[in-house]
Design a protein around this motif. Sequence first.
Motif, mmCIF file in Angstrom:
data_model
loop_
_atom_site.group_PDB
_atom_site.id
_atom_site.type_symbol
_atom_site.label_atom_id
_atom_site.label_comp_id
_atom_site.label_asym_id
_atom_site.label_seq_id
_atom_site.Cartn_x
_atom_site.Cartn_y
_atom_site.Cartn_z
ATOM 1 N N VAL A 188 0.731 -1.135 -0.010
ATOM 2 C CA VAL A 188 -0.111 0.116 -0.042
ATOM 3 C C VAL A 188 0.936 1.357 -0.063
ATOM 4 C CG1 VAL A 188 -1.560 1.553 1.255
ATOM 5 C CG2 VAL A 188 -1.982 -1.042 0.984
ATOM 6 N N LEU A 199 1.029 4.320 -2.558
ATOM 7 C CA LEU A 199 0.626 5.494 -2.339
ATOM 8 C C LEU A 199 1.883 6.682 -2.299
ATOM 9 C CD1 LEU A 199 -1.799 4.913 0.648
ATOM 10 C CD2 LEU A 199 -2.130 5.352 -1.696
ATOM 11 N N VAL A 211 -4.883 0.282 -4.683
ATOM 12 C CA VAL A 211 -4.317 -0.489 -3.686
ATOM 13 C C VAL A 211 -5.775 -1.696 -3.248
ATOM 14 C CG1 VAL A 211 -2.580 0.986 -2.758
ATOM 15 C CG2 VAL A 211 -5.046 0.874 -1.878
ATOM 16 N N SER A 250 -4.064 1.071 6.778
ATOM 17 C CA SER A 250 -4.026 1.002 5.074
ATOM 18 C C SER A 250 -5.111 1.845 4.568
ATOM 19 C CB SER A 250 -3.799 -0.151 4.850
ATOM 20 O OG SER A 250 -2.635 -0.889 5.154
ATOM 21 N N ARG A 306 -5.514 5.784 2.287
ATOM 22 C CA ARG A 306 -5.887 5.730 1.046
ATOM 23 C C ARG A 306 -7.277 6.470 0.641
ATOM 24 N NH1 ARG A 306 -9.105 0.483 -1.256
ATOM 25 N NH2 ARG A 306 -10.427 1.142 0.223
ATOM 26 N N THR A 307 -7.921 6.726 1.761
ATOM 27 C CA THR A 307 -9.299 7.488 1.725
ATOM 28 C C THR A 307 -8.886 9.090 1.735
ATOM 29 O OG1 THR A 307 -10.596 6.065 2.896
ATOM 30 C CG2 THR A 307 -11.402 8.071 2.870
ATOM 31 N N GLN A 319 -6.018 10.485 0.790
ATOM 32 C CA GLN A 319 -5.227 10.819 -0.382
ATOM 33 C C GLN A 319 -5.906 11.002 -1.417
ATOM 34 O OE1 GLN A 319 -2.262 8.165 -3.127
ATOM 35 N NE2 GLN A 319 -0.894 9.150 -1.490
ATOM 36 N N THR A 320 -7.328 10.348 -1.381
ATOM 37 C CA THR A 320 -8.527 10.603 -2.653
ATOM 38 C C THR A 320 -8.859 12.082 -2.127
ATOM 39 O OG1 THR A 320 -9.030 8.383 -2.459
ATOM 40 C CG2 THR A 320 -10.644 9.829 -3.299
#
Length: 419
Positions: A294, A298, A332, A355, A359-360, A362-363
């Motif tokens: 991940v 990222l 990912v 993880s 990810r959330t 970064q969106t």
Amino acid sequence: MDPIRPDITARTGPAGLTPAASSAIESAHSTKATESAEPPKYAVNVDRSKNFVIGDNAQLRTTFVQLPRSVRRLLVVLLVGVLVVASGFVVFRWVVPTFAPIYKTAFLIDAAEGDLASVVGALDTVVGNAGDNDSQSLRSFGGECGSDDNTTQLVGFGTGNRQDIAEAAKSLRQGTKATLQRGIVEAVNDFTTPLSLNARQVNRIIVVTRHGRDACDPDDEFVRTQIRDRVTAAGLSIEFRFIGYQVGDDEPLQELASTLSMPEPTFTSSPEYLRRVLHWFTTLEPVLRSSQSVVGVLNPTVEKLNSATKSVEDGRFDLAEAALTEARRAVVDLQIEDLDGRTGAPEAVRLRDMSVRPRTLQTEVVTAAETLLDTARSGRNLSEPLDVYTRAAAAYNAEAQKMTEELTSLRAKGPGGTG
């Protein structure tokens, strides 16, 4: 994990852009290409007729050929065959791989003379904590040299067979000689059976042995070469994890791992340490690897975001758009799916949540960067979108730092670590 650098300077209106950039924006707004498709001039309906005249000169002829019944049947059979082959190709090329396990793990247990009960007990403790998407198998080795039954696959590959493996391990009978070479060769063969699905991430064999060398062939170098050649011939990427139990720092086992370009064996002397090491390889190492994957996806995205904001500051909107396009491609899902199935350890649950959160976030940073770019293009005030972007970047950086610390702590618990 790499931090996002929200270091763009807020600017207001077109005055914050370079003259060339402002001119480019005005030119882009003033020119729009338009295309129109010309409608068809004629709409002709041909229905069982041989001749139509369109206009003054054009003529269309339709000729019907009556084929013999046998030929028609052959054509139908051929068409059906082509469709079946095409459907089969689609199924095996794209559909079947979606059912492949994420990890495929073969446990290879030394059943020759020694403390077999502790090995079975350790395996029974940890096998239930494997991932839901792991396909596992169990094979033992130990017996008479040259005998067909000096290695046996006790449980074939499959998901949801944890209990079968635990019960089969308990039924193991003590062997005589450590037929290590044949055990490894046959374990590799288990991965290449017909219709066998390779793992989407890792194929691996975890070897637990109380003997560092093969008892049937005194030539250690020949044994290593035979095993290496068999692994190469399989055409698969197979990882090995060697655990030596009550054998000391056995040099032949170390040389075997080196020949296969694998990590050094882990040597254990007590049943408790054996359980810890087996737990690490079975449960925690996959968690660490998926989490690191991940991060590996990222971090380059962070670099693209930093590049995009720098390009906005420089008035290079084309470069900013290109960087954001690449940033949007960060996926990912497979790593998160693997972590979703690994709930047998508290570390796995924590890292799964850690993880998903970056990810959330970064969106959200990507969305804020897109708004920043759109605002800069329009020549409006950048203060508000820049503030939103800065706050989103700070939230991501904080979560990234937490995940980095957790990964460091988990890594220290592995063989050779300081935890």
